[in-house]
Design a protein around this motif. Structure first.
Motif, PDB file in Angstrom:
ATOM      1  N   GLN A 146      40.518  31.070  41.577  1.00 38.32           N
ATOM      2  CA  GLN A 146      39.660  31.156  40.401  1.00 38.32           C
ATOM      3  C   GLN A 146      38.200  31.193  40.827  1.00 38.32           C
ATOM      4  O   GLN A 146      37.845  30.737  41.921  1.00 38.32           O
ATOM      5  N   ARG A 148      33.926  31.033  39.230  1.00 41.98           N
ATOM      6  CA  ARG A 148      32.944  30.902  38.162  1.00 41.98           C
ATOM      7  C   ARG A 148      31.599  31.391  38.685  1.00 41.98           C
ATOM      8  O   ARG A 148      31.367  31.439  39.905  1.00 41.98           O
ATOM      9  N   TYR A 164      37.274  31.786  35.844  1.00 42.87           N
ATOM     10  CA  TYR A 164      38.059  33.002  35.625  1.00 42.87           C
ATOM     11  C   TYR A 164      39.180  33.041  36.658  1.00 42.87           C
ATOM     12  O   TYR A 164      38.970  32.737  37.838  1.00 42.87           O
ATOM     13  N   LEU A 228      35.309  40.480  35.416  1.00 42.38           N
ATOM     14  CA  LEU A 228      35.538  39.183  34.786  1.00 42.38           C
ATOM     15  C   LEU A 228      35.331  39.238  33.281  1.00 42.38           C
ATOM     16  O   LEU A 228      36.189  38.816  32.506  1.00 42.38           O
ATOM     17  N   SER A 229      34.188  39.721  32.827  1.00 39.05           N
ATOM     18  CA  SER A 229      33.893  39.795  31.400  1.00 39.05           C
ATOM     19  C   SER A 229      32.674  40.675  31.200  1.00 39.05           C
ATOM     20  O   SER A 229      31.925  40.976  32.145  1.00 39.05           O
TER      21      SER A 229
END
Length: 284
Positions: A146, A148, A164, A228-229
């Motif tokens: 993961q 971030r 994420y 990711l976004s």
């Protein structure tokens, strides 16, 4: 008697000076004549044997043996030498690679002790194997990697995103995909295994392998940040942080084995990504 003999098989009577000439044999049909022996050539010479080969022009005759028309032997001598050298290089490279992989997965021995560094430089990171010869060690854990991100805000501050799941993104790409790529299946997982095996519990690298594994993992993360976004994709990434979430594979219902179902986390330090990590720098 003479009249009686003049039936279906008349008697052949030699011609007499006073009588009619003897009857001649009927002519043979052309088919029968062709089935017999060949006629002699004029002048008593024997008939010539039929000629064979390209010069005769006879259809169905095979070409005279000569230069091959297929394979390496059909090439000119310089091209034959070049093709032989290329095949020899490929064969030598394949043998060297198989030998290096064998030494990498084999138990510790004299060769691996003397030439272990050379073997590691050949194997890592592209050809690393996750098993040992004669002692396979299948994974019994689920490891999620993961990340971030620290984003620079419009006001000039820094905001930290949530975690994420990079492994989850790979899983989504593999799910319902009949032909998933090697990158989707193994790149992130093998990079994390490489990093974990070359760093201690305090995340200190163990020699050259540790430094190489960290650089390799940085590059993978830098190339996946945009996925990711939309927030991360449109913002300015200041730095990233990775962690792993490890959970044990639960035994089947009929087993009496008891394992913990609590996740274990390993958090790495914050990394500042450079243009080189993202593959856009001059040295990428």
């Amino acid at each position: 008697m003479d009249r009686y003999d003049e039936g279906a098989h008349p008697r052949q009577v030699a011609a007499t000076p006073d009588g009619p000439p003897p009857a001649e044999d009927p002519p043979r049909p052309p088919e029968a004549a062709s089935e017999g022996a060949p006629e002699a050539a004029p002048g008593g010479a024997s008939p010539a044997a039929p000629e064979h080969g390209p010069a005769s022009g006879t259809p169905g005759t095979s070409a005279a043996p000569g230069r091959p028309t297929a394979g390496i032997t059909a090439l000119s001598l310089p091209y034959q030498i070049a093709a032989a050298l290329a095949l020899a290089l490929v064969a030598v490279g394949a043998l060297v690679h198989l030998g290096m992989v064998f030494l990498h997965v084999a138990p510790s021995n004299t060769l691996t002790k003397q030439h272990g560094r050379a073997v590691d430089e050949w194997i890592y990171p592209e050809f690393e194997q996750n098993w040992k010869l004669f002692a396979p060690n299948p994974l019994q854990q689920n490891i999620d990697v993961q990340v971030r991100v620290d984003l620079r805000t419009a006001e000039g501050g820094v905001r930290t995103t949530g975690w994420y799941d990079l492994s989850g993104l790979d899983g989504a790409d593999i799910r319902h995909n009949l032909l998933p790529s090697h990158t989707q299946q193994n790149e992130l997982r093998r990079a994390w295994d490489f990093y974990s095996s070359s760093h201690d519990n305090a995340n200190r690298p163990s020699g050259l392998r540790g430094e190489l594994s960290e650089s390799y993992l940085r590059r993978i993360v830098a190339r996946r940040v945009d996925r990711l976004s939309a927030e991360v994709r449109e913002g300015t990434v200041e730095r990233v942080q990775l962690r792993s979430r490890t959970t044990n594979v639960q035994p089947p219902p009929w087993s009496t084995e008891k394992v913990s179902d609590k996740p274990v986390y390993r958090v790495l330090p914050w990394w500042t990504l450079s243009a080189k990590d993202a593959g856009t720098g001059a040295d990428a």
